[in-house]
Design a protein around this motif. Sequence first.
Motif, short mmCIF file in Angstrom:
data_model
loop_
_atom_site.label_atom_id
_atom_site.label_comp_id
_atom_site.label_asym_id
_atom_site.label_seq_id
_atom_site.Cartn_x
_atom_site.Cartn_y
_atom_site.Cartn_z
N ALA A 103 0.83 -1.21 0.00
CA ALA A 103 0.00 0.00 0.00
C ALA A 103 0.86 1.25 0.00
N TYR A 104 1.91 1.26 0.84
CA TYR A 104 2.76 2.45 0.86
C TYR A 104 3.55 2.57 -0.43
N GLY A 105 3.97 1.45 -1.00
CA GLY A 105 4.66 1.50 -2.28
C GLY A 105 3.82 2.16 -3.36
N LYS A 106 2.53 1.82 -3.41
CA LYS A 106 1.62 2.44 -4.38
C LYS A 106 1.44 3.94 -4.07
N ALA A 107 1.31 4.25 -2.79
CA ALA A 107 1.16 5.66 -2.39
C ALA A 107 2.41 6.46 -2.73
N HIS A 108 3.56 5.85 -2.52
CA HIS A 108 4.84 6.50 -2.83
C HIS A 108 4.94 6.76 -4.34
N THR A 109 4.52 5.80 -5.13
CA THR A 109 4.51 5.97 -6.59
C THR A 109 3.58 7.12 -6.98
N ALA A 110 2.42 7.20 -6.33
CA ALA A 110 1.46 8.27 -6.65
C ALA A 110 2.01 9.65 -6.29
N ILE A 111 2.63 9.79 -5.14
CA ILE A 111 3.12 11.10 -4.73
C ILE A 111 4.33 11.51 -5.59
N LYS A 112 5.17 10.56 -5.94
CA LYS A 112 6.31 10.89 -6.81
C LYS A 112 5.84 11.22 -8.22
N SER A 113 4.82 10.57 -8.69
CA SER A 113 4.25 10.90 -9.99
C SER A 113 3.68 12.32 -9.96
N GLY A 114 3.01 12.65 -8.87
CA GLY A 114 2.50 14.02 -8.71
C GLY A 114 3.62 15.04 -8.70
N LEU A 115 4.71 14.70 -8.03
CA LEU A 115 5.86 15.60 -7.99
C LEU A 115 6.45 15.78 -9.39
#
Length: 167
Positions: A103-115
């Motif tokens: 779950a955190y891996g997916k969230a990390h991917t989402a926030i880095k994509s946003g960045l």
Amino acid sequence: MNKLEIEAELDETHRRFIALVESIPEVNYPLPTDNPVWTVGDILFHITLGPRAIALEVWMIVHARGLFGVIMRHFPSRLFNSVNAWFGRGRNQRVSRQGLLKAYGKAHTAIKSGLRRTREEDLGKSVVYPSDFVSDLAGEVTPERLFRYVKGHFEAHEGQLRRDFLV
């Protein structure tokens, strides 16, 4: 702070989340914390939700500031807090170390994509964040501040778990 510095901070927070999860035995996930309605597993799961929510808020600040303002003015904070609690609570039956890491891996991917999608010049755009939602974010909020809040949100809960369980 530039995007490379923010990215490094997000990556370090991700590594620290992994270390925190690996330091807490799964048998401790159902244990209570100093928040009487949340267990260890609830808090760990709650941490995984932050980066995705922040990615959405950043997008709204950059692309739909008016919508962000309307939502913050008309979405009652008690409803926000109820939804936040619902998403975080009661998950310990299904929470596992592997599930948290995924779950955190997916969230990390989402926030880095946003960045990556946020331009340097957009990091300074701002909206007013009401104090009754997340008091740590009250006042003027920029995408930069939100990206950096991923670390602050994690550290607040990491500190709580370390106090409660000396992990």
